[in-house]
Design a protein around this motif. Structure first.
Motif, PDB file in Angstrom:
ATOM      1  N   PRO A  89      27.589  35.611  -7.244  1.00  0.00           N
ATOM      2  CA  PRO A  89      27.592  34.371  -6.450  1.00  0.00           C
ATOM      3  C   PRO A  89      26.810  33.244  -7.119  1.00  0.00           C
ATOM      4  CG  PRO A  89      27.192  36.270  -5.037  1.00  0.00           C
ATOM      5  CD  PRO A  89      27.122  36.771  -6.443  1.00  0.00           C
ATOM      6  N   ASP A  90      25.698  33.588  -7.786  1.00  0.00           N
ATOM      7  CA  ASP A  90      24.919  32.551  -8.466  1.00  0.00           C
ATOM      8  C   ASP A  90      25.674  31.996  -9.663  1.00  0.00           C
ATOM      9  OD1 ASP A  90      22.619  32.597  -6.809  1.00  0.00           O
ATOM     10  OD2 ASP A  90      21.946  34.434  -7.776  1.00  0.00           O
ATOM     11  N   ARG A  91      26.334  32.879 -10.415  1.00  0.00           N
ATOM     12  CA  ARG A  91      27.110  32.416 -11.564  1.00  0.00           C
ATOM     13  C   ARG A  91      28.230  31.488 -11.103  1.00  0.00           C
ATOM     14  NH1 ARG A  91      27.150  38.040 -13.027  1.00  0.00           N
ATOM     15  NH2 ARG A  91      29.405  38.081 -12.725  1.00  0.00           N
ATOM     16  N   ILE A  92      28.880  31.859 -10.017  1.00  0.00           N
ATOM     17  CA  ILE A  92      29.972  31.040  -9.491  1.00  0.00           C
ATOM     18  C   ILE A  92      29.450  29.680  -9.042  1.00  0.00           C
ATOM     19  CG2 ILE A  92      31.653  30.837  -7.616  1.00  0.00           C
ATOM     20  CD1 ILE A  92      32.017  33.891  -7.817  1.00  0.00           C
ATOM     21  N   ARG A  93      28.291  29.653  -8.399  1.00  0.00           N
ATOM     22  CA  ARG A  93      27.691  28.371  -7.982  1.00  0.00           C
ATOM     23  C   ARG A  93      27.483  27.463  -9.176  1.00  0.00           C
ATOM     24  NH1 ARG A  93      22.260  29.118  -5.166  1.00  0.00           N
ATOM     25  NH2 ARG A  93      22.366  26.850  -5.021  1.00  0.00           N
ATOM     26  N   GLY A  94      26.951  28.042 -10.261  1.00  0.00           N
ATOM     27  CA  GLY A  94      26.719  27.240 -11.452  1.00  0.00           C
ATOM     28  C   GLY A  94      28.004  26.679 -12.020  1.00  0.00           C
TER      29      GLY A  94
END
Length: 229
Positions: A89-94
């Motif tokens: 989820p954090d990678r996708i946010r970035g």
């Protein structure tokens, strides 16, 4: 003219490591530990690529990324985020915020340089050069020719795209699903096992005359281009 990289990172050890290795690789590096200062530097002298730490004091990497994308001077500058956040989820946010790629800390300088080259090839091919090389393999993006040693290798279009993707990301393991997205595209439905068929074809074409097989199968994970056995 050297490719100019702006590094926005508040960890002095990482900054020193990245600067040393990038300058050895013949890049020009400008660095700052402050997000606001980074935005100002990017606007005053547009870099070719930005390396952006996610966790910065006062102004987060995500917010800096948003502002860079809103500024017409920096809207199209490629951004690689440096982050200790490895969760999907954090990678996708970035990526949704506007980053072109991410590198998870801790990372090796070789991996970072490979990612920089891969991003530049995608968005600014003239900066990255027309040829890719790995061991004795050369791929020419202009003529679409592949050679191994002094022998020309004839590949089908899909095998060519697979090899190019691997050569842009040496050592990185890709699952079948990731290869389908990167090589076939998000809008094309192909069975994951189709990847195996094309990997076999690529291996057969590349490994002529008993030459070493650099395509490594990683059990339960996927495939990688790797000379280590």
């Amino acid at each position: 003219m050297k490719t100019r990289i702006l590094l926005i990172e508040d960890d002095e050890n990482i900054t020193e490591l990245v600067r040393y290795n990038l300058e050895r690789a013949d890049y020009e590096v400008d660095s700052t530990a402050d997000g606001e200062d980074g935005l100002m530097r990017a606007s005053e002298k547009t870099p070719d690529i930005i390396l952006l730490d996610w966790m910065l004091p006062n102004l987060s990497g995500l917010e800096i990324c948003r502002r860079l994308r809103r500024d017409s001077d920096t809207a199209n500058v490629p951004i690689i985020m440096l982050t200790a956040r490895a969760d999907e989820p954090d990678r996708i946010r970035g990526l949704e915020t506007g980053a072109d790629d991410y590198v998870t800390k801790p990372f090796s300088p070789k991996e970072l340089i490979a990612r920089i080259q891969a991003v530049l090839r995608r968005v600014r091919p003239a900066l990255a050069g027309a040829q890719l090389s790995f061991e004795d393999i050369t791929l020419d993006n202009v003529s679409h020719r592949v050679t191994r040693g002094d022998k020309q290798i004839h590949l089908g279009p899909t095998e060519y795209r697979l090899l190019r993707h691997f050569m842009e990301n040496p050592g990185r393991v890709f699952s079948r699903e990731q290869l389908l997205d990167s090589v076939w595209g998000h809008d094309v439905y192909v069975e994951p096992r189709t990847v195996d068929v094309h990997i076999r074809r690529l291996r057969k074409a590349m490994n002529v005359d008993g030459l070493p097989d650099y395509i490594r199968t990683v059990r339960s994970a996927g495939y990688a281009l790797d000379s280590r056995r």
